[in-house]
Motif scaffolding. Sequence first.
Motif, mmCIF file in Angstrom:
data_model
loop_
_atom_site.group_PDB
_atom_site.id
_atom_site.type_symbol
_atom_site.label_atom_id
_atom_site.label_comp_id
_atom_site.label_asym_id
_atom_site.label_seq_id
_atom_site.Cartn_x
_atom_site.Cartn_y
_atom_site.Cartn_z
ATOM 1 N N HIS A 39 71.397 44.871 57.390
ATOM 2 C CA HIS A 39 70.444 44.477 56.355
ATOM 3 C C HIS A 39 69.506 43.376 56.839
ATOM 4 O O HIS A 39 68.349 43.322 56.414
ATOM 5 C CB HIS A 39 71.199 44.049 55.090
ATOM 6 N N THR A 40 69.981 42.520 57.727
ATOM 7 C CA THR A 40 69.101 41.508 58.321
ATOM 8 C C THR A 40 67.997 42.188 59.122
ATOM 9 O O THR A 40 66.812 41.816 59.032
ATOM 10 C CB THR A 40 69.898 40.555 59.233
ATOM 11 N N ASP A 41 68.366 43.189 59.915
ATOM 12 C CA ASP A 41 67.376 43.934 60.697
ATOM 13 C C ASP A 41 66.347 44.592 59.786
ATOM 14 O O ASP A 41 65.141 44.591 60.069
ATOM 15 C CB ASP A 41 68.063 44.999 61.561
ATOM 16 N N GLN A 42 66.818 45.174 58.673
ATOM 17 C CA GLN A 42 65.902 45.859 57.765
ATOM 18 C C GLN A 42 64.985 44.866 57.052
ATOM 19 O O GLN A 42 63.820 45.171 56.780
ATOM 20 C CB GLN A 42 66.677 46.687 56.731
ATOM 21 N N MET A 43 65.498 43.667 56.768
ATOM 22 C CA MET A 43 64.637 42.659 56.150
ATOM 23 C C MET A 43 63.574 42.179 57.131
ATOM 24 O O MET A 43 62.447 41.876 56.740
ATOM 25 C CB MET A 43 65.473 41.502 55.621
ATOM 26 N N GLU B 107 80.299 41.651 58.613
ATOM 27 C CA GLU B 107 79.279 41.163 59.534
ATOM 28 C C GLU B 107 78.407 42.283 60.080
ATOM 29 O O GLU B 107 77.215 42.101 60.322
ATOM 30 C CB GLU B 107 79.934 40.385 60.681
ATOM 31 N N HIS B 108 79.008 43.487 60.292
ATOM 32 C CA HIS B 108 78.199 44.623 60.732
ATOM 33 C C HIS B 108 77.170 44.985 59.666
ATOM 34 O O HIS B 108 76.006 45.261 59.972
ATOM 35 C CB HIS B 108 79.097 45.837 61.013
ATOM 36 N N LEU C 147 63.203 52.373 52.195
ATOM 37 C CA LEU C 147 63.321 51.796 50.855
ATOM 38 C C LEU C 147 64.447 50.776 50.869
ATOM 39 O O LEU C 147 65.598 51.119 51.141
ATOM 40 C CB LEU C 147 63.625 52.889 49.823
ATOM 41 N N ASN C 148 64.122 49.515 50.610
ATOM 42 C CA ASN C 148 65.126 48.452 50.534
ATOM 43 C C ASN C 148 65.186 47.905 49.117
ATOM 44 O O ASN C 148 64.137 47.646 48.509
ATOM 45 C CB ASN C 148 64.783 47.290 51.480
ATOM 46 N N LEU C 149 66.378 47.710 48.599
ATOM 47 C CA LEU C 149 66.568 47.108 47.281
ATOM 48 C C LEU C 149 67.582 45.979 47.414
ATOM 49 O O LEU C 149 68.669 46.190 47.951
ATOM 50 C CB LEU C 149 67.081 48.143 46.282
ATOM 51 N N GLN C 150 67.221 44.800 46.938
ATOM 52 C CA GLN C 150 68.164 43.674 46.938
ATOM 53 C C GLN C 150 68.285 43.131 45.520
ATOM 54 O O GLN C 150 67.287 42.998 44.809
ATOM 55 C CB GLN C 150 67.696 42.551 47.873
ATOM 56 N N GLN D 208 77.440 51.841 67.349
ATOM 57 C CA GLN D 208 77.872 51.954 65.953
ATOM 58 C C GLN D 208 76.669 52.451 65.161
ATOM 59 O O GLN D 208 75.878 51.691 64.610
ATOM 60 C CB GLN D 208 78.362 50.586 65.459
ATOM 61 N N LEU D 209 76.499 53.755 65.101
ATOM 62 C CA LEU D 209 75.321 54.355 64.492
ATOM 63 C C LEU D 209 75.130 53.942 63.040
ATOM 64 O O LEU D 209 74.005 53.761 62.581
ATOM 65 C CB LEU D 209 75.406 55.885 64.565
ATOM 66 N N VAL D 210 76.228 53.797 62.314
ATOM 67 C CA VAL D 210 76.136 53.590 60.868
ATOM 68 C C VAL D 210 75.431 52.291 60.503
ATOM 69 O O VAL D 210 74.819 52.189 59.443
ATOM 70 C CB VAL D 210 77.551 53.647 60.224
ATOM 71 N N PHE D 211 75.467 51.276 61.376
ATOM 72 C CA PHE D 211 74.778 50.030 61.080
ATOM 73 C C PHE D 211 73.710 49.722 62.115
ATOM 74 O O PHE D 211 73.474 48.570 62.473
ATOM 75 C CB PHE D 211 75.776 48.872 60.970
ATOM 76 N N ASN D 212 73.060 50.765 62.609
ATOM 77 C CA ASN D 212 71.953 50.627 63.540
ATOM 78 C C ASN D 212 70.735 51.272 62.879
ATOM 79 O O ASN D 212 70.668 52.492 62.747
ATOM 80 C CB ASN D 212 72.293 51.328 64.861
#
Length: 277
Positions: free
Chosen positions: A200-204, A194-195, A261-264, A120-124
């Motif tokens: 976002h967990t991986d990016q954090m 969940e995907h 670039l991450n924004l929360q 699932q490329l979009v969330f990898n």
Amino acid sequence: MESKKINILEYTDYRDFLKDHFNQKKSTHPQWSFGMWAKQMGLSSVSAITMIINGQRHAGKGIQDKICQYFKFQEKEERYFRELVKIQKSAKDDPSYVVLMLEQSQEIKELKGTTEDKIQLVFNWASYAIREITQLKEFKNDPVWISKRLKNKISPDMISVIIKQMIQEGVLSDEDGKLRPTNHIVPKQEINREHARQYHTDQMENGKEAFDVPFTERAFHGSTLTVKKEKLAEMKEFIRDFQIKFSEKFEANPGDEVYQLNLQFFPLSKKEEESKD
């Protein structure tokens, strides 16, 4: 008579692996104890291993190193063990989320020999990083080189799998061995919450590791403010607009490095009635 050696690759919970090893050892050597085990691993206290097995803490890097040395893991086994620890830490031991992350982990699939499934490329996160890294000035179409440039966070074999799929899906083109982006990554199946959560967990997690990067090469900022909820949609749109403008202004092809670039933006407080739930 020694029992058959247990295999870490057959486990989805590293703590179960440690428990089974202890119990197997105890069954053949009644005198075996956690104290003896801790001493053999070079741990300073028995609690270091018992707290992990009892689910009171996770294995930090130092203990992971000692466990890998104790079991004399091969490279594949060590990578698998460390990935299991990472997943359970990220999932905060939530059983349903652990299962989801195990199902979605391309590293786990690769190490267990089940990489035939479509990714699932979009969330990898790695798929985006690989797509962008093809635009570096000195880019080399070499999975080993790409892996090193991505700080060895993803294996060369998995990089090859992702590149092959991106070419098949039209995200990258291969012209005489030269890769270049030809399209954006888009979902190929239904997206669920969940995907997105895993991505976002991986990016954090990547963001946490970036604290070790020299401050001249990174920027960490945070603001805490009171707002009116009626403005929420407008605020979210403002952030999205900034993200787009930031990318348009600074993205370069070819470039020198790949940045994230991450924004929360999320609530820290709750209404009093919500806090009672």
